[in-house]
Motif scaffolding. Structure first.
Motif, PDB file in Angstrom:
ATOM      1  N   UNK A   1      32.886   6.501  11.526  1.00 40.14           N
ATOM      2  CA  UNK A   1      33.724   6.294  10.336  1.00 40.14           C
ATOM      3  C   UNK A   1      33.228   7.145   9.180  1.00 40.14           C
ATOM      4  N   UNK A   2      34.086   7.353   8.204  1.00 44.37           N
ATOM      5  CA  UNK A   2      33.700   8.068   6.982  1.00 44.37           C
ATOM      6  C   UNK A   2      33.003   7.068   6.074  1.00 44.37           C
ATOM      7  N   UNK A   3      31.685   7.153   6.043  1.00 46.22           N
ATOM      8  CA  UNK A   3      30.896   6.259   5.199  1.00 46.22           C
ATOM      9  C   UNK A   3      30.587   6.884   3.850  1.00 46.22           C
ATOM     10  N   UNK A   4      29.630   6.282   3.158  1.00 48.17           N
ATOM     11  CA  UNK A   4      29.277   6.725   1.802  1.00 48.17           C
ATOM     12  C   UNK A   4      28.854   8.196   1.786  1.00 48.17           C
ATOM     13  N   UNK A   5      27.920   8.589   2.670  1.00 47.24           N
ATOM     14  CA  UNK A   5      27.412   9.962   2.658  1.00 47.24           C
ATOM     15  C   UNK A   5      28.482  10.971   3.061  1.00 47.24           C
ATOM     16  N   UNK A   6      29.277  10.633   4.093  1.00 45.88           N
ATOM     17  CA  UNK A   6      30.337  11.538   4.529  1.00 45.88           C
ATOM     18  C   UNK A   6      31.386  11.719   3.435  1.00 45.88           C
ATOM     19  N   UNK A   7      31.703  10.627   2.740  1.00 46.67           N
ATOM     20  CA  UNK A   7      32.683  10.714   1.656  1.00 46.67           C
ATOM     21  C   UNK A   7      32.148  11.551   0.499  1.00 46.67           C
ATOM     22  N   UNK A   8      30.873  11.375   0.179  1.00 49.03           N
ATOM     23  CA  UNK A   8      30.254  12.162  -0.887  1.00 49.03           C
ATOM     24  C   UNK A   8      30.291  13.650  -0.548  1.00 49.03           C
ATOM     25  N   UNK A   9      29.956  13.988   0.706  1.00 45.62           N
ATOM     26  CA  UNK A   9      29.954  15.394   1.113  1.00 45.62           C
ATOM     27  C   UNK A   9      31.353  15.991   1.030  1.00 45.62           C
ATOM     28  N   UNK A  10      32.341  15.246   1.511  1.00 42.12           N
ATOM     29  CA  UNK A  10      33.719  15.744   1.479  1.00 42.12           C
ATOM     30  C   UNK A  10      34.190  15.950   0.048  1.00 42.12           C
ATOM     31  N   UNK A  11      33.886  15.000  -0.844  1.00 35.89           N
ATOM     32  CA  UNK A  11      34.297  15.136  -2.242  1.00 35.89           C
ATOM     33  C   UNK A  11      33.634  16.337  -2.898  1.00 35.89           C
ATOM     34  N   UNK A  12      32.377  16.604  -2.538  1.00 36.51           N
ATOM     35  CA  UNK A  12      31.681  17.760  -3.102  1.00 36.51           C
ATOM     36  C   UNK A  12      32.399  19.053  -2.725  1.00 36.51           C
ATOM     37  N   UNK A  13      32.812  19.169  -1.455  1.00 39.59           N
ATOM     38  CA  UNK A  13      33.545  20.353  -0.999  1.00 39.59           C
ATOM     39  C   UNK A  13      34.891  20.459  -1.700  1.00 39.59           C
ATOM     40  N   UNK A  14      35.612  19.338  -1.764  1.00 35.90           N
ATOM     41  CA  UNK A  14      36.949  19.335  -2.371  1.00 35.90           C
ATOM     42  C   UNK A  14      36.884  19.685  -3.845  1.00 35.90           C
ATOM     43  N   UNK A  15      35.943  19.079  -4.569  1.00 32.62           N
ATOM     44  CA  UNK A  15      35.843  19.330  -6.013  1.00 32.62           C
ATOM     45  C   UNK A  15      35.458  20.784  -6.292  1.00 32.62           C
ATOM     46  N   UNK A  16      34.600  21.348  -5.464  1.00 37.24           N
ATOM     47  CA  UNK A  16      34.220  22.744  -5.668  1.00 37.24           C
ATOM     48  C   UNK A  16      35.434  23.658  -5.490  1.00 37.24           C
ATOM     49  N   UNK A  17      36.218  23.413  -4.472  1.00 33.80           N
ATOM     50  CA  UNK A  17      37.416  24.226  -4.260  1.00 33.80           C
ATOM     51  C   UNK A  17      38.457  23.988  -5.349  1.00 33.80           C
ATOM     52  N   UNK A  18      38.523  22.779  -5.843  1.00 35.91           N
ATOM     53  CA  UNK A  18      39.444  22.503  -6.946  1.00 35.91           C
ATOM     54  C   UNK A  18      39.092  23.338  -8.169  1.00 35.91           C
ATOM     55  N   UNK A  19      37.809  23.387  -8.505  1.00 36.72           N
ATOM     56  CA  UNK A  19      37.385  24.147  -9.684  1.00 36.72           C
ATOM     57  C   UNK A  19      37.663  25.641  -9.497  1.00 36.72           C
ATOM     58  N   UNK A  20      37.398  26.157  -8.295  1.00 34.57           N
ATOM     59  CA  UNK A  20      37.676  27.569  -8.023  1.00 34.57           C
ATOM     60  C   UNK A  20      39.170  27.864  -8.110  1.00 34.57           C
ATOM     61  N   UNK A  21      39.968  26.949  -7.574  1.00 31.41           N
ATOM     62  CA  UNK A  21      41.415  27.137  -7.597  1.00 31.41           C
ATOM     63  C   UNK A  21      41.963  27.045  -9.017  1.00 31.41           C
ATOM     64  N   UNK A  22      41.424  26.132  -9.810  1.00 30.68           N
ATOM     65  CA  UNK A  22      41.860  26.001 -11.204  1.00 30.68           C
ATOM     66  C   UNK A  22      41.617  27.292 -11.968  1.00 30.68           C
ATOM     67  N   UNK A  23      40.460  27.900 -11.733  1.00 32.40           N
ATOM     68  CA  UNK A  23      40.139  29.147 -12.423  1.00 32.40           C
ATOM     69  C   UNK A  23      41.099  30.265 -12.028  1.00 32.40           C
TER      70      UNK A  23
END
Length: 439
Positions: free
Chosen positions: A234-256
């Motif tokens: 299952x997607x637990x705390x650590x897996x969710x944190x890792x996924x959010x880190x990847x998503x947020x980084x791409x969001x910031x790059x895309x926003x720019x």
């Protein structure tokens, strides 16, 4: 052969023309109607020519109407032919994880591109032919909702267990070049399509913009009925944190680069990571609310805007929800202005599918009854309307709202996933005439 008319709306154009149930639709504007897509396109104009048959005798009707005026014809199914079923054996398929005894309609594995366009259902496109792709482009059937899961051919083939699954990027590129827009999703399975695979998927889909409209990353749903199936974490705390880190980084790059985020995480990922959910404007116009993306933020925004417009009355009541959203709803209830009634939020453990299933939409009546056993429920119980089939039918275990109210001994009120509806419910204002059910 035509399509049998099963209903005619009273007072409609079809009714005034004398069309009756049992008549067969043969052609629209001289063209054969293969399915609902053809019917929708051919009847979308102001001037329409219908050819129908009654007792084998054809008759043609010429119609001029306002664009928003319906014809009033109903047919024997939404597609007027057989729904296209799934050709995959996905390692995470939720249908394969259901407990025995549910109604047959819950075990149908549909994967129909027409439902994708009409209803926003996600499809894998592994069962579409070259002829179908040509038709989609020729008729400009857009937008579609597409389950990508991974753009790496080997990974996607393994996830879907279908040798045709590896051609995803070629298909998407073909659709994009043909002018077809699409929303996409990834069902995140730890160890299979997360980490570097997720990074590649986001980059590859980003290259298909602007025809690729959005990407949602949703955690895999695992029940307690996976005996004999491939093990998946299952997607637990650590897996969710890792996924959010990847998503947020791409969001910031895309926003720019473009001023838009493009990739979004489902609310479940934020809750699993114990991370604050972004504000509603940060979801832009992702168009994936039905996929659980941004729905909590929108609900909270609507609730805060609605609260000043409701008049609370004294009383006590119980609000039930899944274990995932219960802490968030408890915080919202605790922050209500002074004078609101006492509302107890109860997290219902899902015994039917297993405790790992935490969303409200998969709760059964038996789960609610078990969670509330022995409690003082107050004057009534509020349940999320998403528990009900089509918002008004039975629960997944085939309990009506009336029978649930009878078992609990208090009225049961289904609540829409809407800020004003929630505000009225928390204020204990009377629901609509058909909203409250007594045992």
């Amino acid at each position: 052969m035509g399509h049998t008319v099963t209903s005619v709306a009273e007072g409609s154009i079809a009714d005034e023309l004398g069309i009756r149930p049992g008549d067969e639709l043969l052609r629209v504007n001289g063209q054969r109607v293969r399915d609902c897509i053809d019917y929708w396109l051919l009847t979308s104009g102001e001037d329409i020519k219908l050819t129908l048959s009654r007792h084998g005798i054809p008759r043609t009707y010429t119609i001029t109407r306002e664009l928003d005026e319906p014809l009033g014809l109903g047919f024997d199914s939404v597609l007027m032919d057989k729904t296209h079923t799934c050709a995959n054996r996905c390692v995470f398929c939720f249908v394969d994880q259901q407990p025995a005894g549910f109604r047959p309609s819950l075990t149908i594995k549909d994967d129909d591109w027409r439902l994708s366009f009409l209803m926003g259902s996600f499809v894998t496109l592994t069962n579409v032919s070259e002829k179908t792709i040509e038709r989609i482009i020729a008729q400009q059937i857009s937008p579609l909702y597409i389950s990508v899961h991974a753009t790496d051919p080997q990974v996607r083939t393994r996830l879907l267990r279908n040798p045709r699954a590896g051609r995803m990027m070629q298909l998407l590129s073909r659709l994009a070049q043909g002018g077809i827009r699409f929303h996409t999703q990834v069902v995140l399975c730890p160890g299979l399509n997360d980490g570097e695979v997720l990074e590649k998927t986001i980059r590859d889909l980003d290259c298909l913009r602007p025809m690729a409209l959005s990407l949602a990353v949703v955690p895999v749903g695992l029940t307690g009925h996976r005996q004999g199936l491939e093990p998946i974490r299952p997607v637990g705390y650590e897996e969710a944190q890792q996924a959010l880190s990847i998503i947020h980084r791409h969001q910031m790059q895309s926003l720019e680069k473009t001023g838009q985020r493009f990739v979004f995480a489902a609310d479940e990922l934020y809750l699993a990571a114990r991370h604050p959910i972004p504000s509603a404007p940060e979801y832009e116009d992702a168009g994936q609310y039905e996929n659980g993306v941004g729905i909590s933020a929108l609900l909270y925004q609507e609730l805060t805007e609605a609260l000043p417009n409701v008049s609370p009355r004294p009383g006590r009541q119980t609000l039930v929800t899944g274990t995932l959203a219960a802490p968030m709803l408890s915080d919202w209830v605790a922050a209500l202005p002074e004078g609101f009634p006492d509302t107890r939020v109860v997290a219902c453990v899902n015994h039917t599918f297993g405790p790992s299933v935490t969303v409200a939409g998969l709760l059964c009546a038996s789960d609610v009854i078990a969670a509330l056993k022995g409690m003082d429920l107050g004057e009534r119980v509020l349940i999320p309307r998403v528990m009900l089939r089509d918002g008004c039918g039975p629960t997944l275990d085939d309990w009506t709202v009336e029978s649930l109210a009878g078992a609990l001994g208090v009225p049961v009120v289904p609540i829409e996933n809407d800020g004003m509806a929630l505000a009225r419910a928390l204020a204990m204002q009377p629901p609509d005439a058909e909203g409250e059910h007594h045992g």
